[in-house]
Structure formats: structure tokens, C-alpha cells
Design an enzyme around this catalytic site. Structure first.
Site, PDB file in Angstrom:
ATOM      1  N   ASP A  83       0.883  -1.232  -0.029  1.00 21.45           N
ATOM      2  CA  ASP A  83      -0.027  -0.032  -0.019  1.00 21.45           C
ATOM      3  C   ASP A  83       0.886   1.328   0.140  1.00 21.45           C
ATOM      4  O   ASP A  83       0.495   2.265   0.576  1.00 21.45           O
ATOM      5  CB  ASP A  83      -0.858   0.093   1.233  1.00 21.45           C
ATOM      6  N   SER A 122       2.326   6.871   0.522  1.00 21.80           N
ATOM      7  CA  SER A 122       1.472   5.971   1.339  1.00 21.80           C
ATOM      8  C   SER A 122      -0.112   5.932   0.920  1.00 21.80           C
ATOM      9  O   SER A 122      -0.677   7.246   0.747  1.00 21.80           O
ATOM     10  CB  SER A 122       1.503   6.335   3.058  1.00 21.80           C
ATOM     11  N   ARG A 123      -0.589   4.811   0.367  1.00 20.05           N
ATOM     12  CA  ARG A 123      -1.885   4.885  -0.307  1.00 20.05           C
ATOM     13  C   ARG A 123      -2.981   4.951   0.692  1.00 20.05           C
ATOM     14  O   ARG A 123      -4.224   4.833   0.545  1.00 20.05           O
ATOM     15  CB  ARG A 123      -1.989   3.873  -1.101  1.00 20.05           C
ATOM     16  N   VAL A 124      -2.691   4.814   2.127  1.00 22.79           N
ATOM     17  CA  VAL A 124      -3.524   5.059   3.275  1.00 22.79           C
ATOM     18  C   VAL A 124      -3.835   6.436   3.406  1.00 22.79           C
ATOM     19  O   VAL A 124      -4.847   7.210   3.753  1.00 22.79           O
ATOM     20  CB  VAL A 124      -3.200   4.333   4.421  1.00 22.79           C
TER      21      VAL A 124
END
Length: 517
Positions: A353, A378-380
Site C-alpha cells: 500500500d 502511502s496509499r492510506v
């Protein structure tokens, strides 16, 4: 004395029934060929893929696992000393899958990938065992990642935030500080230990030098982090099968804690560091080639993507109905000369992620941690940050990326206008502010205060070599005379309503600040 016929038949029936219940049927085969941690076995016609096998060697039994089911033979990997196995030795199918011991007794210990202690600390009292290789929890068992996992590193927590249950790749060339970033993240969990937010850490060392692993253990012990950490060691001297299985073993040990939330117990949060998965892929390639599996790109087998995806899919944030536990994965991948487009790096980038990319040029220039904010992501994102950090770090990534471009342009010797010069000055000081020594994690509130001061331009006219001194003095000021204001921020976790008061306090401090010599 006469004995009735029906009595004789009943006795015979009883004896036959007892004989049947005591008889243990097991499938037995013979070793046809052995070498390099691989054995070929004849005669196990009903063995399952992945089934545990017991080899009867000269110095006792050695465990192995069926990997290749061929027409006449079974290809197996050995999890013990291969030199004690000879051609013709007996092999027994156990009907079980590979399991490792789990439980609180593992904390603070160094174990091999089979869960055996190798730190000289005596036997481990395990709470039970868990299967090493399982199917990851499905979507119905999960919930979105929304709880921060604080690294204690300003550059990470502000720009590349990691949440509990996330998979964040740490990637870079050798000797760029990949392990250091992860060890700092483990040490930073000390402040949460003993609380409901406690995090159990698992450090899996694959293919590392024994001296390097010993150094990590000493560092964790020195900083009081070993009490909540399990070290799974499959060093460079370990056989390829053990290096291959080590990350799965570490994950199984972590899953025991993750599922404790369902029973209403703590700790239920886990952080797994895999150091590193590129060496695990090399070990798996070695096994596959010895088992005569067809080679593919860069001689890796066709299922090398599956090797890592089935491992990293086990990282999750469980739904509240399942206890809300989490397992966060930090896989480490080593690149060759910064080649992130090679086979294994691209595989793991596509599974995770986001990634923290460490650049050798930045490391050599003294920027530590050497994080390249342009490639790192960061894909969060903001879901894994407290509100105060979102407020101060919102534009930090773009500002630093713009600074890097402007810096490259300024090196050409071009005259800059006043606005560009101000941007250069601000960027240089923010880079200086984000520098951080190893084993010195920052509390998230302290990070917010420092970045707040930098983003408001308070540091713009401070000499570059004095930025660290100013930051330390400022944080001490907010722990002393202005502790009440810091407490307000810690309670609300937002600058809303207190921003002006904070800015005034920072400017007042700067007006009276005297640099230490």
C-alpha cells in the site's frame, strides 16, 4: 470343560475390534536422492502438497515438507540437517501441515523459523501452535485502515503515514538505512506498551549475517524494546528452506496476537518487519531450481509473485466484530543501483500500500533518514494521521518536492527572484528539521510542534546548523513553561482554536532564544 461356540466367536470378535483400534496406518516411503536441502522420495502415493514429512536419519528424525508431487516421486524440502539423511532412509507422511509454537512466551526471544529457541534462554512455554501457511482473512473480516502506527520518525509520520493493518514497503540500495527505519519504528512502540494500543513487534531476519542479527538484538535490548519483540532468525548460514519459510513463521506468531482482540484481550496489534524479502525470493528460487521447476524471468519460478502476495495479504485491520486487531507489514526490498523496475521490487510494489524509498545520494549528503519524498508514497494517507499532523503537514510533501526542483535549478547559477529565494530558504530549513538520528524517536505531539514552527516560517532566518538546536530548545520550552499549551494540543489532537496562541508562543520563544555554543 465345554466352551460354547458363541462365546468363542464373541471373544474372537472382541480381539479383532481391539486390534483394529490399536493399529496405526501410516504411509511410508524411501529416500531416492538427497542433497542441497532437497530430497526425492519414492512410495508416498497419497501425500498432500505441503504435508509435513518425517525422515528417519542416522542421528534421529528430520522434518521436511512435500513441495513437488510428481508421477513417481515426491520432491521435499528439509527443515533440519540434510547431512544426516541418506539414500534409502525411511520417510513417513504425518498427515499434518507445518506449524510453529505461538504465545506470550515467545516475547523477548530469538527463535529459528520452526520456533525453536536459539538464544540460550531455555525452553519456551508456548500457548499452542498455528499453521505457518494459511489463506489470508477475506474482505468480510476486514475494515479500512484508520488507526496510526507511529514510527517516531518525522519524515515518515508527516508525509508517508502508516496505519495499523497497512503494508508499507521499505526499499533502497544496500546500506541506505532500511533496517534502521524499521528498528526505529519498533523502538517507538515502547511508549504504547502496557496500554490498550500496545503493539507486539516481530523482526524476521532472512539471509542476514549472524553478526548483523546480533547487533539488532543488542540495539532492541539496549532501548528496552526486546520485551515486546520476537526475533525470527534465518541467517545467511541457514538452509534455503528455512530462509523461505521464515516470514510465514513470523506472521503466524503475529496472528496469534492479532486474533486476541476477538476474545477481548490485549495486545491485539502486531508489527511485522521482513528483512528482507529479496533474499527470501533468492532462497525460493534456489529451492525451485533444485526441485526442477521451470525457470522464468531472471530465473525466478513463475509463482514468485504468489510467494510474496500470499504473505503480505495476511496483513490486515480486522473488523470490530472480529476484535479490531491488526497486523502491519513492513517488507524490506534491496535494490541494485536504484533499479526499482527490477522483477522482485516491482512485484512487491504492486502488492503493498505504498513505499518508503531511501536514496543513496541523500544518505551520502547527510540527509538521514534518506527518504526521497518524490517516489515515497502511502496509499492510506491522512486516514493514518492525527488531526494536528494533517493540519501542519498537508502541504509539506509538495513544498519539499518543489524545493528539490528549485534547488537543482539554482545550482545552474541563475539569479533568483525574492520569492524563489524565500522558497529555497524555507525548503532547506524543512529538510534540516526532518533530519533525525537513529534510535531517537519523537512523540507525535513533538513532531507536530516542530513542523508547525517550520511551516509558519519561524525558522526561515535561523542558520542551517542551528536548526536542530532551536528545535530541541523549542520542544523543551513546550515541556516546561508552556506545558499547559502542549497538554491542550495533546488532548484535542488539533490546532483548531489554539493556532494563534501557539504561533505567538513560538515567536515569543524565538525572540528570547539564545543558541547554545
Amino acid at each position: 470343560m465345554k466352551i460354547k461356540t458363541d462365546e468363542i466367536t464373541s471373544v474372537i470378535k472382541q480381539e479383532i475390534e481391539q486390534f483394529g483400534s490399536e493399529l496405526e496406518i501410516s504411509e511410508v516411503g524411501q529416500v531416492v536422492e538427497v542433497g542441497d536441502g532437497i530430497a526425492r522420495v519414492y512410495g508416498l502415493s497419497k501425500v498432500m502438497a505441503g504435508e509435513l514429512l518425517e525422515f528417519q536419519g542416522e542421528q534421529g528424525s528430520v522434518m521436511g515438507q512435500a513441495m513437488n508431487l510428481e508421477q513417481d516421486t515426491v520432491g521435499a524440502v528439509l527443515y533440519g540437517d540434510p547431512t544426516s539423511i541418506r539414500e534409502g532412509d525411511t520417510v513417513r507422511a504425518t498427515g499434518r501441515l507445518l506449524e510453529v509454537p505461538v504465545g506470550e512466551g515467545m516475547l523477548g526471544r530469538v527463535v529459528d523459523p520452526l520456533g525453536n529457541p536459539i538464544d540460550g534462554g531455555g525452553d519456551i512455554e508456548a500457548a499452542g501452535t498455528r499453521k505457518v501457511d494459511i489463506v489470508a482473512p477475506g474482505i468480510a473480516y476486514r475494515q479500512p485502515v484508520n488507526q496510526p502506527l507511529q514510527f517516531g520518525i518525522k519524515a515518515v509520520d508527516s508525509m508517508i503515514p502508516v496505519g495499523r493493518g497497512q503494508r508499507e514497503l521499505v526499499i533502497g540500495d544496500r546500506k541506505t538505512g532500511k533496517t534502521a527505519v524499521c528498528i526505529d519504528a519498533i523502538i517507538n512502540q515502547k511508549e504504547f506498551w502496557g496500554t490498550d494500543d500496545a503493539v507486539v513487534c516481530i523482526y524476521v531476519a532472512v539471509g542476514q549475517k549472524e553478526s548483523t542479527i546480533a547487533g539488532v538484538v543488542d540495539s532492541l535490548r539496549e532501548h528496552g524494546a526486546l520485551d515486546y519483540t520476537i526475533i525470527v532468525s534465518a541467517g545467511a548460514a541457514s538452509a534455503a528452506p528455512l530462509q523461505y519459510i521464515a516470514p510465514y513463521s513470523g506472521t503466524a506468531m503475529g496472528e496469534y496476537f492479532m486474533w486476541k482482540g476477538k476474545e477481548g484481550k490485549t495486545p491485539k496489534h502486531v508489527l511485522c518487519v521482513y528483512d528482507d524479502l529479496s533474499k527470501q525470493a533468492v532462497a525460493y528460487r534456489e529451492l525451485s531450481l533444485l526441485l526442477r521447476r521451470p525457470p522464468g524471468r531472471e530465473a525466478y519460478p513463475g509463482d514468485v509473485f504468489y510467494l510474496h502476495s500470499r504473505l503480505l495479504e495476511r496483513a490486515t485491520k480486522l473488523s470490530d466484530e472480529n476484535g479490531g486487531g491488526s497486523l502491519t507489514a513492513l517488507p524490506i526490498i534491496e535494490t541494485q543501483e536504484g533499479d526499482v523496475s527490477a522483477y522482485i521490487p516491482t512485484n512487491v510494489i504492486s502488492i503493498t500500500d505504498g513505499q518508503i524509498y531511501l536514496q543513496p545520494e541523500l544518505f551520502a549528503a547527510g540527509v538521514r533518514p534518506a527518504i526521497n519524498v518524490g517516489i515515497s508514497v502511502s496509499r492510506v494517507g491522512g486516514s493514518a494521521q492525527i488531526k494536528a499532523m494533517k493540519e501542519v503537514a498537508g502541504s509539506l510533501r509538495l513544498d519539499l518536492a518543489a524545493f528539490r526542483e528549485l534547488e537543482a535549478f539554482a545550482q545552474l547559477g541563475t539569479d533568483l527572484d525574492a520569492a524563489s529565494q524565500r522558497q529555497l530558504d524555507r525548503g532547506a530549513r524543512m529538510v534540516e528539521l526532518l533530519k533525525q538520528g537513529q534510535y531517537t524517536p519523537f512523540e507525535v505531539i513533538d513532531q507536530c510542534i516542530a513542523i508547525f514552527a517550520g511551516s509558519k516560517g519561524v525558522l526561515d532566518d535561523i542558520d542551517l546548523d542551528k536548526v536542530d538546536d532551536f528545535e530541541q530548545s523549542l520542544l523543551e520550552h513546550f515541556r516546561g513553561p508552556k506545558a499547559d499549551l502542549r497538554a491542550k494540543l495533546a488532548e484535542s489532537k488539533s490546532f483548531k482554536g489554539i493556532e494563534d496562541e501557539f504561533l505567538e508562543a513560538v515567536r515569543d520563544f524565538k525572540a528570547n532564544w539564545v543558541p547554545s555554543t
